[in-house]
Design an enzyme around this catalytic site. Sequence first.
Site, PDB file in Angstrom:
ATOM      1  N   PHE A  41       0.833  -1.200   0.000  1.00  0.00           N
ATOM      2  CA  PHE A  41       0.000   0.000   0.000  1.00  0.00           C
ATOM      3  C   PHE A  41       0.868   1.251   0.000  1.00  0.00           C
ATOM      4  CE2 PHE A  41      -2.330  -3.240   2.372  1.00  0.00           C
ATOM      5  CZ  PHE A  41      -3.641  -3.142   1.899  1.00  0.00           C
ATOM      6  N   ASP A  42       0.465   2.245  -0.778  1.00  0.00           N
ATOM      7  CA  ASP A  42       0.939   3.600  -0.557  1.00  0.00           C
ATOM      8  C   ASP A  42       0.228   4.124   0.694  1.00  0.00           C
ATOM      9  OD1 ASP A  42       2.057   6.147  -0.935  1.00  0.00           O
ATOM     10  OD2 ASP A  42       0.380   6.781  -2.195  1.00  0.00           O
ATOM     11  N   GLY A  43       0.710   5.247   1.232  1.00  0.00           N
ATOM     12  CA  GLY A  43       0.104   5.790   2.439  1.00  0.00           C
ATOM     13  C   GLY A  43      -0.952   6.841   2.167  1.00  0.00           C
ATOM     14  N   PHE A  72      -1.064  -0.878  -4.333  1.00  0.00           N
ATOM     15  CA  PHE A  72      -2.054   0.191  -4.459  1.00  0.00           C
ATOM     16  C   PHE A  72      -1.372   1.550  -4.334  1.00  0.00           C
ATOM     17  CE2 PHE A  72      -4.407  -3.394  -2.560  1.00  0.00           C
ATOM     18  CZ  PHE A  72      -5.482  -3.502  -3.430  1.00  0.00           C
TER      19      PHE A  72
END
Length: 365
Positions: A203-205, A320
């Site tokens: 995941f991106d943040g 993502f």
Amino acid sequence: MSEIKPTDPAATNAGEEKDWAAAKAFFDSLKTRKPRPPKPQYAVTIAVSSRTLFNMVAERKIYEEEGVEKYVTFQQEHENEPLMPGVAFPLVKALMTVNSRLRQLYPDSEELFDIVLMTNNHAQVGVRLINSINQYDLTIERFCMTGGQSPIGYLKAYMTNLYLSKDGEKVTEAIEEGIAAATMFTSGDVENQLSDTQLKVAFDGDAVLFSDESEIIAKQRGLDKFFEHEQEFENIPLKKGPLKCFLEALGKLQRKFYAKNERMNCPIRTYLVTARSAASSGARVLKTLRSWGLEIDEALFLAGAPKGPLLQMIRPHIFFDDQMSHIEGAKELGTVAAHVPYGIGQKYHKGELIEQPVNDVKDKK
């Protein structure tokens, strides 16, 4: 955003329990190796489109150039020829691996992944889809075929935790309905070998797990103001982003392995891959996750460095991110990337403004 489903048995009425008891008896009576699907209210439901599950590029070309009737006829004429695997195929296989491990540890548990085929294909195409699923021995029992209409309205009825499609407009529509969703992209010329024993999700943040509140400051006021803001508000949790609930659902299943002393052998591994700098803005991110009661297995703070090389090492089943520049960089190095069309990042490409942001001005009356 789509929340974790209730796990209190009292929330299920007697009629539903009776129906599921009958369904269980039916599946148990079948001479099949395929397990019955779990109850939707307890499952982590992943809805995938037919074009993400299978490679339907040739079929799509017929649809676009010759129309729906020719397309349906072609699918019927070739319904005994299985479709080739698509970009979501390895992810689905990994979800099935996790389910297999969970069933070994918890034979009667309903807390499993449930994979739903969510497509706007016509029902006449269903035979080829079913034949293809059976050919690859995929555990997909629930279908939604909407005959040319958007399937988005059905996502909540199917209690969807994550929707994956190749149609960006449908993904945007799903996110606007509060459902975690992303547009999947085929990787480039290089394809990384993915694990067949562990589901890896990266995941991106900002604007993915978290809201875009801090990214707005970075985009509109610059990095120095962003760093100042994050240090000032270090102990104030970020608001949730569109994929927060999916990480929460993964964590729920991870904890089932931890409860059996399987933490080091858990078949689910999660990664945070963020452009943030650790020293200047990383603490708020980690404290936010802690405040939510969520864990991330690995946190990679890149301080603006390209994400592609790190993702090439991780080899996630899906990554993502909200920014297409990061998606493109990941794709070029063989990573299966999924775009989350959410937040201020949609107005920028490679740091350049492509759409003038609209100022948030309250009506003065």
